[in-house]
Design a protein around this motif. Structure first.
Motif, short mmCIF file in Angstrom:
data_model
loop_
_atom_site.label_atom_id
_atom_site.label_comp_id
_atom_site.label_asym_id
_atom_site.label_seq_id
_atom_site.Cartn_x
_atom_site.Cartn_y
_atom_site.Cartn_z
N UNK A 28 64.00 -16.49 40.28
CA UNK A 28 64.64 -17.18 41.41
C UNK A 28 63.92 -18.47 41.75
N UNK A 29 62.59 -18.43 41.77
CA UNK A 29 61.82 -19.61 42.14
C UNK A 29 61.96 -20.70 41.08
N UNK A 30 61.94 -20.31 39.80
CA UNK A 30 62.10 -21.29 38.73
C UNK A 30 63.47 -21.96 38.82
N UNK A 31 64.51 -21.16 39.11
CA UNK A 31 65.85 -21.73 39.26
C UNK A 31 65.91 -22.71 40.43
N UNK A 32 65.23 -22.38 41.53
CA UNK A 32 65.19 -23.29 42.68
C UNK A 32 64.49 -24.60 42.32
N UNK A 33 63.38 -24.49 41.61
CA UNK A 33 62.63 -25.69 41.21
C UNK A 33 63.46 -26.54 40.27
N UNK A 34 64.14 -25.89 39.32
CA UNK A 34 64.98 -26.62 38.37
C UNK A 34 66.07 -27.40 39.08
N UNK A 35 66.78 -26.72 39.99
CA UNK A 35 67.87 -27.37 40.70
C UNK A 35 67.41 -28.55 41.52
N UNK A 36 66.34 -28.36 42.27
CA UNK A 36 65.82 -29.43 43.12
C UNK A 36 65.27 -30.59 42.29
N UNK A 37 64.53 -30.26 41.25
CA UNK A 37 63.92 -31.30 40.41
C UNK A 37 64.97 -32.13 39.68
N UNK A 38 65.99 -31.43 39.16
CA UNK A 38 67.05 -32.11 38.42
C UNK A 38 67.82 -33.05 39.34
N UNK A 39 68.16 -32.57 40.54
CA UNK A 39 68.90 -33.40 41.49
C UNK A 39 68.10 -34.63 41.90
N UNK A 40 66.83 -34.44 42.20
CA UNK A 40 65.98 -35.57 42.60
C UNK A 40 65.83 -36.58 41.47
N UNK A 41 65.68 -36.08 40.25
CA UNK A 41 65.53 -36.97 39.10
C UNK A 41 66.78 -37.81 38.89
N UNK A 42 67.94 -37.17 39.00
CA UNK A 42 69.20 -37.89 38.78
C UNK A 42 69.45 -38.92 39.87
N UNK A 43 69.02 -38.64 41.10
CA UNK A 43 69.19 -39.59 42.20
C UNK A 43 68.39 -40.87 41.95
N UNK A 44 67.32 -40.76 41.21
CA UNK A 44 66.47 -41.92 40.95
C UNK A 44 67.00 -42.82 39.83
N UNK A 45 68.01 -42.34 39.09
CA UNK A 45 68.50 -43.09 37.94
C UNK A 45 69.50 -44.16 38.37
N UNK A 46 69.63 -45.18 37.57
CA UNK A 46 70.56 -46.28 37.87
C UNK A 46 72.00 -45.93 37.49
N UNK A 47 72.17 -44.99 36.57
CA UNK A 47 73.52 -44.66 36.12
C UNK A 47 74.19 -43.67 37.09
N UNK A 48 75.51 -43.57 36.96
CA UNK A 48 76.33 -42.70 37.82
C UNK A 48 76.69 -41.43 37.05
N UNK A 49 76.24 -40.28 37.57
CA UNK A 49 76.52 -38.99 36.92
C UNK A 49 77.98 -38.61 37.13
N UNK A 50 78.62 -38.11 36.08
CA UNK A 50 80.00 -37.64 36.16
C UNK A 50 80.01 -36.13 35.95
N UNK A 51 80.79 -35.43 36.77
CA UNK A 51 80.80 -33.98 36.68
C UNK A 51 79.48 -33.41 37.15
N UNK A 52 79.04 -32.33 36.52
CA UNK A 52 77.77 -31.69 36.83
C UNK A 52 76.99 -31.45 35.53
N UNK A 53 75.65 -31.47 35.60
CA UNK A 53 74.87 -31.17 34.40
C UNK A 53 75.22 -29.80 33.83
N UNK A 54 75.31 -29.71 32.52
CA UNK A 54 75.63 -28.44 31.86
C UNK A 54 74.40 -27.88 31.17
#
Length: 442
Positions: free
Chosen positions: A65-91
């Motif tokens: 559970x904790x690893x899944x929480x870290x993954x979700x939060x880390x992935x979202x934060x990382x994508x927010x920092x990028x210049x490109x626009x994400x389409x859909x959701x990460x698979x």
């Protein structure tokens, strides 16, 4: 923790996230201690079980559970920092069931596929050309509309003998086979040659004809056959008449005028004709506006040249709607989805670049307009206006608030399209109803 991005193409990439024990274990230990204080385990008073026992029983699940929480939060934060626009959701990239040993493994690597666009670059100037269509209502359409209204509000009779233009109710049967159907046949919607067989006859008469005498569109529009029934439209047929329906057209008098537009709204044939033309023009003005805007969107989509990650989006749509749609459904609907997505990207970028924003008051006014149109023929008038706030509130709160968000997007689109038309070269073009229909068929 290590996060790496690997771009496979201009719009698709994979993201790898590597976690070591220091990234997750402190939080797992904290949760384990907290859980030990609350755990109720047989043989021990609540909160008194040894932490080693609790860890043995629940440690792996808490870690997952904790690893899944870290993954979700880390992935979202990382994508927010990028210049490109994400389409859909990460698979997530699926791995074999036994590829992870949660009990002994200390370091983990996870991979995700993403689709994106780098940016939307669209210059709006007079070099960009589009057409503003204006549909002109001519006398032919006005006269046809008046004739239809006279028929619609005329008196219905059931004569003994049929004439041209009557509707014939009866039973259609195939000479060979078991096909039979009861229907009302408007003789005005079939060829004059075939209609002649239905003129000058009465109840219980039987008309014979061959399927070759009926055009395909007549089978559907006049006889009302479905696609499945069309397959049986072969060979000879008989039509046994059960009843004849005739409508005597209404007279152009005050009673008729009041039925169409309400008491004393028009008081002469001239005023009635003018009112019909104004009403038709208002309706076609709305249609021409919608058509102009849809054609304008196509121009802007073509000009922006946005390359979507088609393969990724199709996979995402399939997984996001798992069990509800098939690959064939995705392939069929994807072109429409891609067009809408591309326009959404363009519209949002134009709004962002030019400070265009939908306000709450705009949403309220647009909702009121929609409700007025829906109740336009109800005759409620002042009663509707008195209860308008309630209607608006109920609608915007509906669908768990999604109606409000949809209306907000619609308002922003309206503002963006109005802004674009001021910036580019819009050439006005007047077209007839027939020309408009031809454009729609393209």
């Amino acid at each position: 923790m290590e996060i790496t991005l690997d771009k496979h193409s201009a719009n698709q990439a994979s993201i790898k996230i590597t976690l070591n024990e220091a990234d997750y274990q402190p939080k797992v230990d904290a949760k384990l201690k907290d859980y030990t204080k609350k755990a109720s385990i047989r043989g021990f008073r609540p909160g008194k079980a040894p932490i080693s026992m609790v860890k043995n029983m629940y440690g792996v699940s808490l870690m997952v559970d904790e690893i899944n929480n870290i993954l979700g939060e880390s992935l979202n934060n990382y994508l927010k920092e990028q210049s490109f626009r994400i389409l859909g959701e990460p698979l997530p990239v699926e791995k074999a069931d036994d590829s992870i040993d949660w009990k002994t493994q200390k370091e983990f690597e996870f991979e995700y596929k993403i689709g994106f666009v780098e940016g939307v670059n669209l210059s709006l100037d007079k070099k960009t050309k589009a057409t503003k269509f204006e549909i002109k209502v001519d006398d032919k359409l006005v006269n046809e509309t008046i004739d239809n209204l006279k028929s619609q509000y005329g008196e219905s009779t059931n004569p003994e003998t049929s004439e041209a233009g009557d509707s014939i109710y009866g039973d259609l049967k195939s000479v060979e086979g078991d096909f039979t159907k009861s229907l009302s046949l408007p003789t005005s919607k079939i060829s004059k040659k075939l209609a002649g067989k239905f003129i000058g006859i009465g109840k219980d008469a039987e008309v014979s004809f061959d399927a070759k005498e009926v055009k395909k569109d007549e089978w559907t529009e006049a006889f009302g056959l479905t696609e499945e029934e069309l397959e049986q439209a072969k060979g000879g047929f008989t039509f046994t008449i059960k009843n004849i329906n005739r409508t005597q057209t209404a007279e152009l008098n005050q009673e008729f005028f009041d039925k169409i537009f309400g008491p004393d709204q028009v008081k002469s044939e001239e005023e009635f004709t003018t009112k019909v033309k104004e009403t038709l023009q208002g309706s076609y003005d709305k249609e021409s506006k919608v058509f102009t805007e849809e054609e304008l969107k196509k121009v802007l989509v073509e000009k922006a040249k946005i390359e979507l990650p088609d393969a990724f989006l199709k996979e995402w749509l399939l997984k996001a709607n798992e069990g509800k749609i098939t690959e064939a459904d995705v392939e069929k609907e994807y072109p429409i989805y891609a067009q809408q997505l591309t326009w959404s990207l363009i519209s949002n970028q134009i709004a962002k670049d030019n400070g265009i924003q939908a306000e709450h008051e705009d949403v309220i006014e647009k909702t009121k307009e929609m409700i007025r149109e829906q109740f336009a023929s109800s005759g409620l008038g002042s009663q509707l206006e008195a209860s308008m706030d309630m209607f608006v509130d109920n609608y915007l709160k509906g669908n768990e608030g999604q109606n409000y968000m949809n209306m907000l997007t619609s308002v922003q689109n309206d503002k963006v399209l109005a802004f674009v038309q001021e910036q580019i070269d819009m050439k006005e073009k007047s077209i007839s109803i027939d020309e408009f229909k031809e454009l729609l068929e393209k």
